[in-house]
Design an enzyme around this catalytic site. Sequence first.
Site, mmCIF file in Angstrom:
data_model
loop_
_atom_site.group_PDB
_atom_site.id
_atom_site.type_symbol
_atom_site.label_atom_id
_atom_site.label_comp_id
_atom_site.label_asym_id
_atom_site.label_seq_id
_atom_site.Cartn_x
_atom_site.Cartn_y
_atom_site.Cartn_z
ATOM 1 C CD GLU A 86 90.843 70.277 64.106
ATOM 2 O OE1 GLU A 86 90.137 71.287 64.240
ATOM 3 O OE2 GLU A 86 91.070 69.492 65.029
ATOM 4 C CB SER A 126 82.384 85.788 67.698
ATOM 5 O OG SER A 126 82.051 85.927 66.325
ATOM 6 C CE LYS A 134 87.959 79.687 65.630
ATOM 7 N NZ LYS A 134 87.066 80.699 65.011
HETATM 8 C C1 LIG Z 1 85.724 80.450 64.590
HETATM 9 C C2 LIG Z 1 84.836 81.611 64.682
HETATM 10 C C3 LIG Z 1 83.437 81.471 64.889
HETATM 11 C C4 LIG Z 1 82.734 80.150 64.923
HETATM 12 O O1 LIG Z 1 83.090 79.309 65.974
HETATM 13 P P1 LIG Z 1 82.136 79.016 67.219
HETATM 14 O O2 LIG Z 1 82.800 77.867 67.880
HETATM 15 O O3 LIG Z 1 80.781 78.702 66.711
HETATM 16 O O4 LIG Z 1 82.142 80.232 68.065
HETATM 17 C C5 LIG Z 1 82.678 82.611 65.043
HETATM 18 N N1 LIG Z 1 83.226 83.835 64.971
HETATM 19 C C6 LIG Z 1 84.549 84.017 64.751
HETATM 20 C C7 LIG Z 1 85.082 85.399 64.691
HETATM 21 C C8 LIG Z 1 85.390 82.922 64.607
HETATM 22 O O5 LIG Z 1 86.702 83.113 64.388
#
Ligand SMILES: *Cc1c(COP(=O)(O)O)cnc(C)c1O
Length: 387
Positions: free
Chosen positions: A106, A370, A84
């Site tokens: 938000e 992610s 993010k």
């Molecule tokens: C917010 C988040 C997601 C989901 O958001 P995407 O916009 O689909 O990438 C996935 N993995 C983590 C670790 C997150 O914090």
Amino acid sequence: MKKYFGKFGGQFVPETLVMALQQLEHSYLTVGKSRKFRQELGRLLRTYAGRPTPLYLAKKLTARGGGAKIYLKREDLLHTGAHKINNAIGQALLAKMSGKRRLIAETGAGQHGVATATAAALLGMECDVYMGSVDIARQAPNVYRMELLGARVIEVASGSRTLKDAINEAMRDYTASFETTHYLIGSALGPHPYPAMVRDFQSVIGKEAKGQFAAAEGGVPDALVACVGGGSNAIGLFFPFLNEKVKMYGVEAGGDGNGHAARLTGKGKPGVLHGMKTYLLEDRHGQIADTHSVSAGLDYPAVGPQHSLFMEQGRVKYAEADDSEALSAFHLLSELEGIVPALESAHAVAFALKLARGMGRGKSIIVNLSGRGDKDVDHVRKIEGER
Ligand SMILES: *Cc1c(COP(=O)(O)O)cnc(C)c1O
């Protein structure tokens, strides 16, 4: 810039917001494409956020799968613990260089609020984060974290008092304040130009991974796997590979097994929400459905519009992993590789293991890890204690 991805996307907003969005698109195409902006963004991503992130060959996980090699793109190693921050710094820097002094956002689970508050602190900007009272009660540590970073958390006590209502309040604020304020959206969704802009900021993931894979193995991988909430980490990995012969899989949250947050693989239908046309989940009465997943980050009733197009084109395949599969992968990656993944990312790992088995040796997969799982440790401990 094109406003639509096929028939998805667009700008379904009140007249009063159109001017704000036009101004944003103009800033993105001028300031955002300038050499000065790109150099400064590159510098911050390297020296502050921790890019490039490694591409790691998970040998023990590969052995467990018994087939294709599994590489992990380590977005979990970034500052604040997830991808993010790539987008938060990108948009915050764009806002600052376009003369804005305030950021609003938000947040539901709080992760995007923390990323935005972090970028605001880094760049010396004011920051207000809208959050439903239900979420404030559930996510106390993240509320404190945002305040620690100098942001103000504004409680939204209307409607269902969750993310949906916080989004409405943020849009209202932006409509009145866009001359001084930027609305920082956290995934590849919302009205044009957000889906394309967020995708571009997250594409650093795929660009790096492409170079790293070529250096390690030569050529391109056979498959890419990422979890899909709003769809930003997935599209960030996929986008630079779109013209290559690479299979792509987006993994949605299957919840407790009834496809609870599965918009593209489940019961989703095209509709309009939060300024865009895309696949979304409705209940029997045509209201936006309450979604459920063990991971808050995958728990959104709609999906970024470009994913809706990829699905209809068949360019990306969408699959589900349910809560129990994600929890197993959460344990497995921790034990085998010493990496505690975010529950969101654990959905991608769960699917990738099955895929690897089916693909066989001599092939390779890149999984987007992610985020890291520190934020989920308490939650998992509690639900497993209950069982
Ligand atoms: C917010 C988040 C997601 C989901 O958001 P995407 O916009 O689909 O990438 C996935 N993995 C983590 C670790 C997150 O914090």
